[in-house]
Design a protein around this motif. Structure first.
Motif, PDB file in Angstrom:
ATOM      1  N   SER A 105      12.159   3.683  10.631  1.00 39.53           N
ATOM      2  CA  SER A 105      11.185   3.183  11.600  1.00 39.53           C
ATOM      3  C   SER A 105      11.387   3.848  12.962  1.00 39.53           C
ATOM      4  O   SER A 105      12.509   3.976  13.442  1.00 39.53           O
ATOM      5  CB  SER A 105      11.325   1.663  11.742  1.00 39.53           C
ATOM      6  N   GLY A 106      10.293   4.290  13.541  1.00 37.36           N
ATOM      7  CA  GLY A 106      10.363   4.962  14.834  1.00 37.36           C
ATOM      8  C   GLY A 106      10.346   6.470  14.696  1.00 37.36           C
ATOM      9  O   GLY A 106       9.976   7.191  15.613  1.00 37.36           O
ATOM     10  N   GLN A 111       4.341   5.856   9.463  1.00 34.81           N
ATOM     11  CA  GLN A 111       4.194   4.864  10.525  1.00 34.81           C
ATOM     12  C   GLN A 111       3.590   5.505  11.775  1.00 34.81           C
ATOM     13  O   GLN A 111       2.674   4.946  12.402  1.00 34.81           O
ATOM     14  CB  GLN A 111       5.582   4.288  10.851  1.00 34.81           C
ATOM     15  N   GLY A 112       4.095   6.688  12.121  1.00 37.70           N
ATOM     16  CA  GLY A 112       3.604   7.378  13.305  1.00 37.70           C
ATOM     17  C   GLY A 112       2.111   7.660  13.214  1.00 37.70           C
ATOM     18  O   GLY A 112       1.377   7.507  14.190  1.00 37.70           O
ATOM     19  N   ALA A 114      -0.023   5.943  11.374  1.00 39.15           N
ATOM     20  CA  ALA A 114      -0.721   4.659  11.466  1.00 39.15           C
ATOM     21  C   ALA A 114      -0.858   4.246  12.929  1.00 39.15           C
ATOM     22  O   ALA A 114      -1.913   3.767  13.352  1.00 39.15           O
ATOM     23  CB  ALA A 114       0.023   3.591  10.671  1.00 39.15           C
ATOM     24  N   TYR A 115       0.192   4.452  13.722  1.00 41.81           N
ATOM     25  CA  TYR A 115       0.122   4.156  15.161  1.00 41.81           C
ATOM     26  C   TYR A 115      -0.955   5.017  15.815  1.00 41.81           C
ATOM     27  O   TYR A 115      -1.803   4.540  16.559  1.00 41.81           O
ATOM     28  CB  TYR A 115       1.460   4.455  15.850  1.00 41.81           C
ATOM     29  N   ILE A 119      -4.031   1.764  13.433  1.00 34.66           N
ATOM     30  CA  ILE A 119      -4.108   0.813  12.317  1.00 34.66           C
ATOM     31  C   ILE A 119      -3.254  -0.409  12.655  1.00 34.66           C
ATOM     32  O   ILE A 119      -2.051  -0.296  12.871  1.00 34.66           O
ATOM     33  CB  ILE A 119      -3.611   1.471  11.011  1.00 34.66           C
ATOM     34  N   ALA A 120      -3.891  -1.593  12.703  1.00 34.08           N
ATOM     35  CA  ALA A 120      -3.130  -2.823  12.976  1.00 34.08           C
ATOM     36  C   ALA A 120      -2.511  -3.361  11.694  1.00 34.08           C
ATOM     37  O   ALA A 120      -1.405  -3.883  11.695  1.00 34.08           O
ATOM     38  CB  ALA A 120      -4.028  -3.874  13.613  1.00 34.08           C
ATOM     39  N   ALA A 121      -3.231  -3.239  10.586  1.00 38.10           N
ATOM     40  CA  ALA A 121      -2.720  -3.636   9.266  1.00 38.10           C
ATOM     41  C   ALA A 121      -3.644  -3.009   8.229  1.00 38.10           C
ATOM     42  O   ALA A 121      -4.823  -2.800   8.503  1.00 38.10           O
ATOM     43  CB  ALA A 121      -2.717  -5.151   9.119  1.00 38.10           C
ATOM     44  N   PHE A 221       8.691   8.283  17.965  1.00 39.96           N
ATOM     45  CA  PHE A 221       7.324   7.801  18.120  1.00 39.96           C
ATOM     46  C   PHE A 221       7.236   6.522  18.956  1.00 39.96           C
ATOM     47  O   PHE A 221       6.202   5.870  18.995  1.00 39.96           O
ATOM     48  CB  PHE A 221       6.680   7.579  16.740  1.00 39.96           C
ATOM     49  N   ASP A 222       8.340   6.152  19.636  1.00 44.86           N
ATOM     50  CA  ASP A 222       8.296   4.958  20.482  1.00 44.86           C
ATOM     51  C   ASP A 222       7.402   5.162  21.706  1.00 44.86           C
ATOM     52  O   ASP A 222       6.672   4.270  22.121  1.00 44.86           O
ATOM     53  CB  ASP A 222       9.707   4.575  20.951  1.00 44.86           C
ATOM     54  N   ARG A 223       7.496   6.344  22.310  1.00 42.17           N
ATOM     55  CA  ARG A 223       6.746   6.576  23.553  1.00 42.17           C
ATOM     56  C   ARG A 223       5.537   7.469  23.352  1.00 42.17           C
ATOM     57  O   ARG A 223       4.523   7.306  24.000  1.00 42.17           O
ATOM     58  CB  ARG A 223       7.668   7.215  24.594  1.00 42.17           C
ATOM     59  N   GLU A 224       5.698   8.457  22.455  1.00 37.43           N
ATOM     60  CA  GLU A 224       4.644   9.467  22.279  1.00 37.43           C
ATOM     61  C   GLU A 224       4.112   9.415  20.864  1.00 37.43           C
ATOM     62  O   GLU A 224       4.884   9.286  19.913  1.00 37.43           O
ATOM     63  CB  GLU A 224       5.243  10.859  22.482  1.00 37.43           C
ATOM     64  N   PRO A 225       2.817   9.548  20.688  1.00 41.53           N
ATOM     65  CA  PRO A 225       2.272   9.571  19.328  1.00 41.53           C
ATOM     66  C   PRO A 225       2.752  10.787  18.555  1.00 41.53           C
ATOM     67  O   PRO A 225       3.089  11.813  19.156  1.00 41.53           O
ATOM     68  CB  PRO A 225       0.761   9.650  19.545  1.00 41.53           C
ATOM     69  N   ILE A 226       2.767  10.648  17.238  1.00 42.71           N
ATOM     70  CA  ILE A 226       3.052  11.805  16.380  1.00 42.71           C
ATOM     71  C   ILE A 226       2.023  12.902  16.711  1.00 42.71           C
ATOM     72  O   ILE A 226       0.864  12.602  16.981  1.00 42.71           O
ATOM     73  CB  ILE A 226       2.982  11.400  14.889  1.00 42.71           C
TER      74      ILE A 226
ATOM     75  N   TYR B 175      -0.570   2.581  23.750  1.00 39.16           N
ATOM     76  CA  TYR B 175       0.145   3.047  22.554  1.00 39.16           C
ATOM     77  C   TYR B 175       1.528   2.405  22.412  1.00 39.16           C
ATOM     78  O   TYR B 175       1.918   1.979  21.330  1.00 39.16           O
ATOM     79  CB  TYR B 175       0.273   4.579  22.604  1.00 39.16           C
ATOM     80  N   LYS B 179       3.530  -1.695  17.589  1.00 36.47           N
ATOM     81  CA  LYS B 179       4.716  -1.347  16.806  1.00 36.47           C
ATOM     82  C   LYS B 179       4.733  -2.182  15.539  1.00 36.47           C
ATOM     83  O   LYS B 179       4.236  -3.305  15.527  1.00 36.47           O
ATOM     84  CB  LYS B 179       5.995  -1.643  17.609  1.00 36.47           C
TER      85      LYS B 179
END
Lengths: 244, 181
Positions: A105-106, A111-112, A114-115, A119-121, A221-226, B175, B179
């Motif tokens: 994760s991260g 996941q990246g 989806a962020y 995508i919320a779910a 991917f915490d601060r910047e999108p993939i 963004y 999470k």
């Protein structure tokens, strides 16, 4: 190169060379086309279709389709972004993805994406398949619950490590990652230093004893999108002088 | 004019999302100035007192009681928000979806390493809510208006979502606030 030409991606004219794929040409000019099964340095296969674009109106995989002179490529259209969202959501419900305790994760590309796609779910019902975990290897864990069948480990092991540790068995929904031994990863030639181990975009193949070392907040991917590094690098190039 | 009402519940969750609601810290004082809390573990009010503007749903549905509570929330609330990974995707309780339900019962009541149950009885009392075949995200049971992922969603994400809903603005989270962990 004398026979270079240009293509347009989302209205922007960019240079391309014969044999260069749409994805590679776009990336060289700082345009990120989302992808999962492709990574720099290995042969593209067009398996995940997340990089789907329209080239002169036709639907193609940007990672395998060669650019041709004056090609008109659309990538960030509502239609294509919606397809990418659906593909990523289907990958989520097809496996068992528990981001809240996953070591990846991260820094997980699924996941990246989806962020990045907002995508919320997943909108689809989860399949909750029963998949095998192989923890036999002293330094590597193979958790098929998280495998998205991208084949990056297979190609990397074969082409860069020269080992053929991984392969696929079964078809369709029964397709799964297999190892080159009777059953266990420990009985293959896999080594923790293999490039194939780092090739996994998700948490299916992980090095043991390295979990959760990067604090939450500092992960890729915490601060910047993939894809942001692709876009940033290009900005730096453009600001640093005229593109040659 | 009376203040808009907010209700919250924790279904198959761990109360972590409620902890994150409390984690909005002093902004809680701002919140109670503009809203009234209805049925919620925070107020310990067990029954709905009136029509609620917003219902915050923590947890997915693991049993028939979760389903009944969730349906009551749908009936009493204008807007339902799935709060956190259990409500949006099933979360940790959904790990049992990988195991057939009779195997789950056997492990919990008979075969578990710390279980003492010489009569090998699996409780079937009517007081115990029946388990669903699978743990399900809230939107598979009732219509959900907004999904806020995270384990838990950060206090800032919850604050941004709730204040946007109270002021009839679209939820526009940066963004960094979206999470899955």
């Amino acid at each position: 190169m004398s026979d270079r030409f240009t293509i347009t991606v989302d209205g922007r004219e960019i240079p391309a060379a014969p044999g260069q794929t749409i994805l590679a040409a776009a990336q060289a000019s700082g345009i990120y086309i989302p992808r999962l099964c492709h990574m720099d340095g290995i042969e593209p296969v067009g398996a995940c279709r997340v990089c789907t674009v329209r080239a002169n109106g036709r639907v193609v995989a940007a990672c395998t389709q060669p650019a041709t002179a004056s090609m008109v490529v659309q990538s960030q259209t509502d239609e294509l972004v919606s397809w990418r969202r659906q593909l990523v959501e289907m990958l989520f419900v097809e496996g068992n993805h528990f981001c809240m305790f996953c070591e990846k994760s991260g820094s997980c590309e699924l996941q990246g994406l989806a962020y990045r796609l907002g995508i919320a779910a997943p909108r689809y019902e989860s399949i909750w398949p029963r998949r095998e975990v192989d923890a036999s290897h002293p330094d590597i864990i193979l958790d098929r619950n998280r495998c998205i069948l991208c084949g990056r480990c297979e190609r990397t092991s074969r082409d860069l490590d020269g080992k053929h540790v991984f392969g696929f068995v079964g078809r369709g929904i029964h397709k799964r990652l297999a190892v080159n031994a009777r059953a266990r990863l420990a009985d293959t030639g896999a080594d923790v230093t293999d490039l194939a181990i780092g090739a996994c975009p998700v948490g299916a193949i992980l090095r043991k004893n390295r979990a959760y070392r990067t604090p939450v907040g500092d992960r890729p991917f915490d601060r910047e999108p993939i894809g942001a590094p692709v876009e940033t690098r290009a900005e730096l190039t453009i600001n640093g002088g005229p593109a040659s | 004019m009376s203040k808009p009402r907010i209700a919250t519940c924790s279904l198959a969750g761990c109360f972590g999302c409620h902890m994150s609601v409390l984690d909005i810290d002093e902004r809680l004082l701002e919140l109670v100035d503009v809203v009234e809390f209805d049925k919620s573990p925070i107020t310990d009010i067990k029954k709905f007192d009136g029509r609620c503007r917003i219902g915050l749903i923590e947890g997915g549905c693991a049993n028939e009681e979760n389903v009944a509570v969730l349906r009551a929330f749908r009936r009493h609330c204008d807007i339902l928000v799935s709060l956190g990974d259990c409500a949006t995707m099933g979360g940790i309780p959904a790990l049992r979806n990988l195991v057939p339900i009779d195997e789950c019962f056997r492990e919990a009541y008979i075969d578990g390493p710390s279980t003492h149950n010489p009569a090998k009885i699996i409780p079937r009392d009517v007081e115990l809510p029946l388990l669903l075949d699978k743990v399900r995200p809230a939107h598979e049971i009732v219509r959900i208006d907004y999904l806020l992922p995270g384990c838990p969603p950060s206090a800032d994400a919850i604050w941004a979502a709730v204040t946007a809903l109270l002021s009839d603005k679209p939820i526009d989270l940066p963004y960094q606030l979206i999470k899955y962990d």
